[in-house]
Design an enzyme around this catalytic site. Structure first.
Site, PDB file in Angstrom:
ATOM      1  CB  CYS A  88      -0.950  -0.069   1.523  1.00 19.60           C
ATOM      2  SG  CYS A  88      -2.395   1.558   1.028  1.00 19.60           S
ATOM      3  CD  GLU A 131      -6.731   1.451  -3.924  1.00 14.55           C
ATOM      4  OE1 GLU A 131      -6.991   2.307  -3.773  1.00 14.55           O
ATOM      5  OE2 GLU A 131      -5.227   1.548  -4.112  1.00 14.55           O
TER       6      GLU A 131
END
EC number: 3.5.1.88
Length: 164
Positions: A88, A131
């Site tokens: 991430c 997401e």
């Protein structure tokens, strides 16, 4: 081209669920442009609006030739299992194996309020799930368990980053 600064783990905006987009105006168009510009840098696959400090439900993606964005996304279908390394942008220097669905479908709208759907397998499916998690205030490391979680937390401490 406007590449926005990324928010990192420990920033409260990453832990706050994003509000739905209700104004389809120039502000949203600018946000979408910034999301697309920011995700276009090498090594990036997806970017949620809260990762650039905007608490609105929108994300961009750029995975294996699939490129775009979704406003007010909803994860509507998943299937199968896909285990692989995940990372991430908001948790730099940390990656871990994470089990995800092998197929995912997201539905939402574009910057003009028109319906859109994105579906994919493998890494695109991982990105869509990752997401949409961000938009709920969740990070991928939250779902890690056992040794996978311990190793990720160790890397976070070594990097001097706050834990989740």
């Amino acid at each position: 081209m406007t590449v926005r600064e990324l928010r990192l783990i420990g920033d409260p905006v990453l832990r706050t669920p994003c509000a739905p987009v209700t104004a389809f105006d120039d502000g949203l168009a600018a946000l979408v442009t910034d999301l697309m510009d920011t995700v276009s840098l090498p090594g990036r696959a997806g970017l949620a609006a809260n990762q650039i400090g905007v608490s609105l439900a929108a994300f961009s993606y750029d995975v294996e030739g699939a490129r775009g964005y979704v406003v007010n996304p909803r994860l509507v279908a998943t299937d199968g299992e896909y285990d692989g390394e995940e990372a991430c942008l908001s948790v730099p220097g940390v990656h871990a194996p994470r089990l995800r669905a092998a197929y995912a479908r997201v539905e939402g709208v574009d910057a003009f309020g028109r319906p859109v759907a994105v579906e994919g397998t493998g890494e695109l499916a991982r990105c869509l799930q990752h997401e949409t998690d961000h938009l709920r205030g969740e990070l991928y490391i939250d779902a890690l368990t056992g040794e996978r979680r311990r190793a990720a937390m160790r890397r976070l401490r070594e990097a001097g980053l706050a834990g989740p």
